[in-house]
Write a protein that holds these residues in place. Structure first.
Motif, PDB file in Angstrom:
ATOM      1  N   MET A   1      82.222 -79.914  31.067  1.00 16.33           N
ATOM      2  CA  MET A   1      81.262 -80.284  32.120  1.00 16.33           C
ATOM      3  C   MET A   1      81.071 -81.801  32.126  1.00 16.33           C
ATOM      4  O   MET A   1      80.888 -82.417  31.082  1.00 16.33           O
ATOM      5  CB  MET A   1      79.924 -79.568  31.878  1.00 16.33           C
ATOM      6  N   ILE A   2      81.103 -82.405  33.297  1.00 17.53           N
ATOM      7  CA  ILE A   2      80.952 -83.848  33.420  1.00 17.53           C
ATOM      8  C   ILE A   2      79.469 -84.189  33.602  1.00 17.53           C
ATOM      9  O   ILE A   2      78.844 -83.809  34.586  1.00 17.53           O
ATOM     10  CB  ILE A   2      81.776 -84.399  34.589  1.00 17.53           C
ATOM     11  N   THR A   3      78.912 -84.904  32.620  1.00 15.27           N
ATOM     12  CA  THR A   3      77.522 -85.346  32.700  1.00 15.27           C
ATOM     13  C   THR A   3      77.469 -86.724  33.367  1.00 15.27           C
ATOM     14  O   THR A   3      78.494 -87.338  33.665  1.00 15.27           O
ATOM     15  CB  THR A   3      76.910 -85.430  31.294  1.00 15.27           C
ATOM     16  N   ARG A   4      76.230 -87.210  33.561  1.00 16.58           N
ATOM     17  CA  ARG A   4      76.091 -88.530  34.174  1.00 16.58           C
ATOM     18  C   ARG A   4      76.701 -89.604  33.279  1.00 16.58           C
ATOM     19  O   ARG A   4      77.355 -90.541  33.769  1.00 16.58           O
ATOM     20  CB  ARG A   4      74.610 -88.817  34.410  1.00 16.58           C
ATOM     21  N   ALA A   5      76.539 -89.435  31.978  1.00 10.62           N
ATOM     22  CA  ALA A   5      77.091 -90.422  31.046  1.00 10.62           C
ATOM     23  C   ALA A   5      78.617 -90.420  31.076  1.00 10.62           C
ATOM     24  O   ALA A   5      79.262 -91.473  31.111  1.00 10.62           O
ATOM     25  CB  ALA A   5      76.592 -90.137  29.628  1.00 10.62           C
ATOM     26  N   SER A   6      79.203 -89.219  31.056  1.00 13.23           N
ATOM     27  CA  SER A   6      80.666 -89.141  31.070  1.00 13.23           C
ATOM     28  C   SER A   6      81.225 -89.636  32.403  1.00 13.23           C
ATOM     29  O   SER A   6      82.304 -90.239  32.442  1.00 13.23           O
ATOM     30  CB  SER A   6      81.121 -87.708  30.788  1.00 13.23           C
ATOM     31  N   TRP A   7      80.482 -89.407  33.489  1.00 12.96           N
ATOM     32  CA  TRP A   7      80.949 -89.891  34.790  1.00 12.96           C
ATOM     33  C   TRP A   7      80.898 -91.429  34.845  1.00 12.96           C
ATOM     34  O   TRP A   7      81.770 -92.068  35.448  1.00 12.96           O
ATOM     35  CB  TRP A   7      80.099 -89.289  35.901  1.00 12.96           C
ATOM     36  N   THR A   8      79.905 -92.007  34.188  1.00 10.44           N
ATOM     37  CA  THR A   8      79.825 -93.468  34.111  1.00 10.44           C
ATOM     38  C   THR A   8      81.036 -94.032  33.376  1.00 10.44           C
ATOM     39  O   THR A   8      81.634 -95.032  33.809  1.00 10.44           O
ATOM     40  CB  THR A   8      78.531 -93.890  33.388  1.00 10.44           C
ATOM     41  N   ILE A   9      81.419 -93.391  32.291  1.00  7.49           N
ATOM     42  CA  ILE A   9      82.591 -93.835  31.541  1.00  7.49           C
ATOM     43  C   ILE A   9      83.857 -93.623  32.359  1.00  7.49           C
ATOM     44  O   ILE A   9      84.771 -94.464  32.346  1.00  7.49           O
ATOM     45  CB  ILE A   9      82.675 -93.090  30.198  1.00  7.49           C
ATOM     46  N   ALA A  10      83.919 -92.523  33.098  1.00  7.97           N
ATOM     47  CA  ALA A  10      85.088 -92.259  33.936  1.00  7.97           C
ATOM     48  C   ALA A  10      85.263 -93.345  34.984  1.00  7.97           C
ATOM     49  O   ALA A  10      86.381 -93.828  35.220  1.00  7.97           O
ATOM     50  CB  ALA A  10      84.952 -90.882  34.602  1.00  7.97           C
ATOM     51  N   ARG A  11      84.170 -93.757  35.614  1.00 12.06           N
ATOM     52  CA  ARG A  11      84.250 -94.816  36.611  1.00 12.06           C
ATOM     53  C   ARG A  11      84.658 -96.139  35.974  1.00 12.06           C
ATOM     54  O   ARG A  11      85.415 -96.924  36.556  1.00 12.06           O
ATOM     55  CB  ARG A  11      82.909 -94.960  37.328  1.00 12.06           C
ATOM     56  N   LYS A  12      84.159 -96.390  34.762  1.00  9.37           N
ATOM     57  CA  LYS A  12      84.529 -97.609  34.047  1.00  9.37           C
ATOM     58  C   LYS A  12      86.029 -97.621  33.745  1.00  9.37           C
ATOM     59  O   LYS A  12      86.710 -98.634  33.921  1.00  9.37           O
ATOM     60  CB  LYS A  12      83.730 -97.697  32.751  1.00  9.37           C
ATOM     61  N   GLU A  13      86.561 -96.451  33.302  1.00 10.66           N
ATOM     62  CA  GLU A  13      87.986 -96.368  32.990  1.00 10.66           C
ATOM     63  C   GLU A  13      88.826 -96.539  34.257  1.00 10.66           C
ATOM     64  O   GLU A  13      89.831 -97.246  34.263  1.00 10.66           O
ATOM     65  CB  GLU A  13      88.302 -95.019  32.342  1.00 10.66           C
ATOM     66  N   LEU A  14      88.399 -95.892  35.334  1.00 11.15           N
ATOM     67  CA  LEU A  14      89.150 -95.991  36.584  1.00 11.15           C
ATOM     68  C   LEU A  14      89.144 -97.427  37.096  1.00 11.15           C
ATOM     69  O   LEU A  14      90.167 -97.942  37.574  1.00 11.15           O
ATOM     70  CB  LEU A  14      88.545 -95.047  37.626  1.00 11.15           C
ATOM     71  N   LYS A  15      87.994 -98.092  36.976  1.00 13.94           N
ATOM     72  CA  LYS A  15      87.902 -99.487  37.415  1.00 13.94           C
ATOM     73  C   LYS A  15      88.809-100.382  36.575  1.00 13.94           C
ATOM     74  O   LYS A  15      89.427-101.327  37.076  1.00 13.94           O
ATOM     75  CB  LYS A  15      86.449 -99.963  37.326  1.00 13.94           C
ATOM     76  N   SER A  16      88.899-100.050  35.288  1.00 13.55           N
ATOM     77  CA  SER A  16      89.758-100.869  34.432  1.00 13.55           C
ATOM     78  C   SER A  16      91.222-100.732  34.810  1.00 13.55           C
ATOM     79  O   SER A  16      92.023-101.642  34.585  1.00 13.55           O
ATOM     80  CB  SER A  16      89.566-100.475  32.955  1.00 13.55           C
ATOM     81  N   TYR A  17      91.581 -99.595  35.397  1.00 18.51           N
ATOM     82  CA  TYR A  17      92.970 -99.423  35.869  1.00 18.51           C
ATOM     83  C   TYR A  17      93.214-100.229  37.144  1.00 18.51           C
ATOM     84  O   TYR A  17      94.177-100.989  37.244  1.00 18.51           O
ATOM     85  CB  TYR A  17      93.253 -97.945  36.147  1.00 18.51           C
ATOM     86  N   ILE A  18      92.334-100.040  38.133  1.00 20.94           N
ATOM     87  CA  ILE A  18      92.594-100.640  39.448  1.00 20.94           C
ATOM     88  C   ILE A  18      92.331-102.141  39.458  1.00 20.94           C
ATOM     89  O   ILE A  18      92.662-102.810  40.439  1.00 20.94           O
ATOM     90  CB  ILE A  18      91.756 -99.954  40.549  1.00 20.94           C
ATOM     91  N   ASP A  19      91.749-102.667  38.376  1.00 19.70           N
ATOM     92  CA  ASP A  19      91.534-104.113  38.295  1.00 19.70           C
ATOM     93  C   ASP A  19      92.676-104.824  37.581  1.00 19.70           C
ATOM     94  O   ASP A  19      92.586-106.024  37.313  1.00 19.70           O
ATOM     95  CB  ASP A  19      90.210-104.413  37.564  1.00 19.70           C
ATOM     96  N   ARG A  20      93.753-104.092  37.278  1.00 17.22           N
ATOM     97  CA  ARG A  20      94.878-104.693  36.560  1.00 17.22           C
ATOM     98  C   ARG A  20      96.142-104.622  37.414  1.00 17.22           C
ATOM     99  O   ARG A  20      96.442-103.579  38.005  1.00 17.22           O
ATOM    100  CB  ARG A  20      95.121-103.969  35.243  1.00 17.22           C
ATOM    101  N   PRO A  21      96.895-105.691  37.446  1.00 18.87           N
ATOM    102  CA  PRO A  21      98.156-105.671  38.215  1.00 18.87           C
ATOM    103  C   PRO A  21      99.128-104.614  37.718  1.00 18.87           C
ATOM    104  O   PRO A  21      99.886-104.043  38.509  1.00 18.87           O
ATOM    105  CB  PRO A  21      98.716-107.089  37.991  1.00 18.87           C
TER     106      PRO A  21
END
Length: 733
Positions: A1-21
């Motif tokens: 189950m995805i909690t608010r905390a885990s979703w915050t980390i998921a967005r952080k990880e996704l952002k770290s991908y799309i912010d890299r060439p």
């Protein structure tokens, strides 16, 4: 189950991908390789399907996912931020789930970038989007397993390259375990384990267009299992190995992995699936349900199988059992299914042989060597004292049609008779038309008829007469017998060869004894021409200095069915060296088969060479078959005329099974019986990829192959420039 905390980390990880060439480079490479391999195969096969893409997707994901997941924990360890992350008011499970979700979303975006291909492919042919959805879902679930293994590998080491290699090795093992070569080389029991563990096996099952509970449980179980191992590696680094908590952690993870294994084993005995295919290919058709519902007594179906079957046949055995369970449920007890194992049981083996189920030979592994063993995988159907059999189930592709046909053959009370005219050079029921005749016999009584002495042509008791390509004179008395037959309400299928073709000399000659002149009394004419289609046709193999090459062959046009009432769900068939058919206004004829607008016709000097230049003047749609719902003095007879007879011969039946299905459906329409037509149609319709113009074909090809990577690169460039501008403005402030 995805909690608010885990979703915050998921967005952080996704952002770290799309912010890299590097992420955009990976996406561009993934899409470019995937689409290059797809179009290379799709245009050669000529099938409007995404299957060529999903045949290679597992192997592309094998190299694509590990570079994405290798940094999930390894980078945190290397940069020393792991301890900081773990001291946050976030549970370890939230961290694990968040990182998993972030990586999976990025992989899902990569898969989604190929969706325009599935949408634009519709411009060239009828795509089954139920199968496409199942294929993408299977790819997403496979990606989830690869992300979970990558998460586990990343937690083992702080070296990202090592983590990537470990994940790649695990994923490669999960794929290759399903290979026939591996299954064949392993002892039977181990081979069965390999097959159940193989991710490729379950992925290919979903790729058929069926979402099976067993496959879903496998993928969920694998994600949970590797997720548990990743959780263990995350926790184990922070606690003493001698502490009770460490032992409890070991026990808990081991229990969870064991639960996943047990769930997969139990799911093997479950039956729950969703058939997403457009024609419900893996669901019993209404025709089968009607036949089973009309059963007045019990039909016994016995499945004879060997306990040790090679990997591919083991899957066939599973699907066969599922299908037979459908029969038993649908019939409400009228079909009784038994599974028997003849190996080592002489009485059962003798019973199988008497029923018509034969032994087959296959390889198994014995004491460090291959052994040739005899085995069984066949079905016997019994109704009272009557028996029929499927000697060997090679595939479940057309098993419903075979079984329902046998049940209908055994239980039908009044079977109509279909007769083949013989004695004038026609193609014979037991020779050139053996496949057609054999399939007809499942639903009808069949025989050949010819004129004999004073009795002449006897058509008494015949419902439908098949006239397949006569090339010798049919005398006046026989013609009168056929006319009398039609006047009394009889039906006829005329397969007329206005030309006789000599493939050796690459030429055609007019056939004066085709019986085309006889059909004029019904207002139908078969022209003395040879039709070609420059847009929709088959390919043939030619020999060149560089070896065999495939070349287009417009003289084998693929013609569209324009009357579903006769042909059912079949969309098109192939007519080799065929003539066009026309009807007078008062004939009441219904068009059945028609070419595209790019069709022309040779009217003299009939040249069948593939490498000739075909005239592009006078191109227009041409009718290739007609149906007459009312013929004869009684108006109760029916007639179908096709300008070719070769299309239904065994040679073409192997290349284009839809040809035979069309001929069978035509007989069903003539006799006004469609009991098996629905089953035939749903299995026999190829989804041909035929664009209306070469410009459209090239647009779809290069618009996807070049356009999608360019769009990804442009978006990445704009996003990174925007991010740099924001960072620059922030530093100034």
């Amino acid at each position: 189950m995805i909690t608010r905390a885990s979703w915050t980390i998921a967005r952080k990880e996704l952002k770290s991908y799309i912010d890299r060439p590097a992420a955009y480079i990976l996406l561009v490479v993934f899409v470019a390789i995937s689409l290059f391999l797809f179009f290379r195969t799709a245009f050669l096969s000529g099938e409007a399907s995404m299957r060529p893409l999903f045949n290679v997707i597992p192997w592309i994901l094998l190299f694509f996912v590990p570079p994405i997941t290798m940094r999930l924990f390894s980078e945190e360890e290397k940069q020393g931020t792991m301890e900081l992350l773990l001291t946050q008011p976030i549970s370890d499970l939230d961290i694990l789930v968040g990182k998993f979700a972030g990586a999976l979303i990025f992989v899902a975006l990569a898969l989604a970038s190929t969706l325009p291909v599935a949408l634009t492919l519709r411009l060239g042919g009828p795509v089954d989007y139920g199968i496409v959805f199942s294929q993408y879902l299977g790819a997403l679930l496979l990606s989830a397993v690869f992300v979970a293994t990558g998460l586990f590998a990343s937690g083992l080491t702080s070296n990202q390259v090592v983590a990537s290699i470990i994940a790649m090795t695990i994923n490669f093992g999960l794929l290759i375990l399903g290979f026939d070569a591996v299954l064949l080389a392993a002892p039977y029991v181990i081979g069965q384990v390999f097959q159940s563990v193989s991710a490729l096996t379950h992925f290919e099952n979903m790729g058929r267009g069926v979402i099976d509970l067993r496959d879903v449980v496998y993928f969920v179980g694998m994600v949970a299992g590797f997720g548990a191992l990743a959780y263990f590696t995350l926790k184990a680094k922070r606690i003493s190995k001698s502490s009770p908590y460490y032992r409890n952690l070991q026990s808990g993870v081991a229990a969870l992995v064991a639960i996943c294994v047990i769930a997969n084993v139990l799911a093997g005995y479950a039956w729950l699936r969703a058939d997403l295919t457009e024609n419900n290919l893996f669901t019993l058709s209404p025709a089968t349900e009607r036949i089973l519902g009309d059963l007045e007594d019990v039909v016994t179906v016995k499945l004879y199988a060997s306990p040790e079957l090679p990997g591919e046949l083991a899957l066939t055995f599973r699907d066969t059992r599922d299908l037979l369970s459908d029969y038993a449920r649908t019939s409400r007890g009228k079909v009784q299914v038994k599974t028997l194992y003849p190996v080592g049981e002489d009485k059962v083996a003798q019973e199988a042989a008497a029923a018509g189920v034969r032994q087959v030979q296959f390889n198994v592994v014995g004491q460090d060597e291959f052994q040739l063993k005899n085995g069984y995988l066949g079905i016997a159907v019994q109704f009272g004292s009557k028996k029929e059999a499927v000697p060997f189930v090679q595939s479940t592709e057309d098993l419903e049609y075979q079984l329902t046909g046998l049940i209908h053959k055994l239980t039908a009370k009044d079977r109509k008779t279909v007769a083949f005219l013989a004695g004038h050079g026609e193609k014979g029921q037991y020779k050139e038309l053996a496949t057609f005749g054999q399939e007809l016999s499942k639903q009808y009584e069949t025989k050949e008829v010819s004129a004999s002495g004073k009795k002449g042509l006897d058509l008494k008791g015949v419902s439908t007469l098949v006239v397949a390509g006569p090339n010798q004179k049919i005398d006046k008395a026989e013609r009168q017998a056929i006319t009398k037959f039609l006047d009394s309400g009889g039906n006829a299928l005329f397969l007329i060869d206005a030309l006789t073709v000599n493939p050796q000399f690459l030429m055609g000659m007019p056939n004066p004894n085709s019986l085309a002149d006889y059909l004029k009394q019904f207002g139908v004419g078969v022209k003395e021409d040879m039709v070609y289609d420059l847009q929709s046709h088959e390919t043939v193999q030619l020999n060149s200095d560089a070896g065999p090459v495939m070349a287009p062959y417009p003289l084998w046009p693929r013609v569209a069915l324009v009357s579903p009432e006769v042909g059912g769900e079949i969309r098109s068939i192939v007519l080799p060296w065929a003539s066009s058919v026309e009807a007078s206004k008062g004939a009441g004829a219904v068009p059945l088969l028609r070419t595209t607008e790019a069709a022309g016709a040779q009217t003299k000097d009939f040249n069948i060479a593939p490498d000739q230049a075909f005239a592009e003047k006078g191109l227009a749609p041409r009718s290739m078959a007609l149906a007459l719902p009312k013929v004869g003095s009684s108006g109760k007879g029916r007639l179908i005329v096709v300008g070719n007879s070769s299309f239904v011969t065994d040679d073409f039946a192997r290349q284009a099974p839809e040809n035979v299905a069309f001929a069978l459906n035509s007989v069903d329409w003539l006799t006004q019986q469609k009991s098996l037509g629905e089953i035939r149609s749903k299995r026999s319709q190829p989804r041909r990829l035929a664009f209306s113009s070469d410009l459209l074909r090239q647009t779809v090809h290069y618009g996807n192959l070049i356009g999608i990577p360019i769009l990804i690169a442009l978006y990445g460039m704009l996003h990174l420039l925007k991010r740099r501008r924001i960072a620059r403005e922030g530093s100034r402030g």
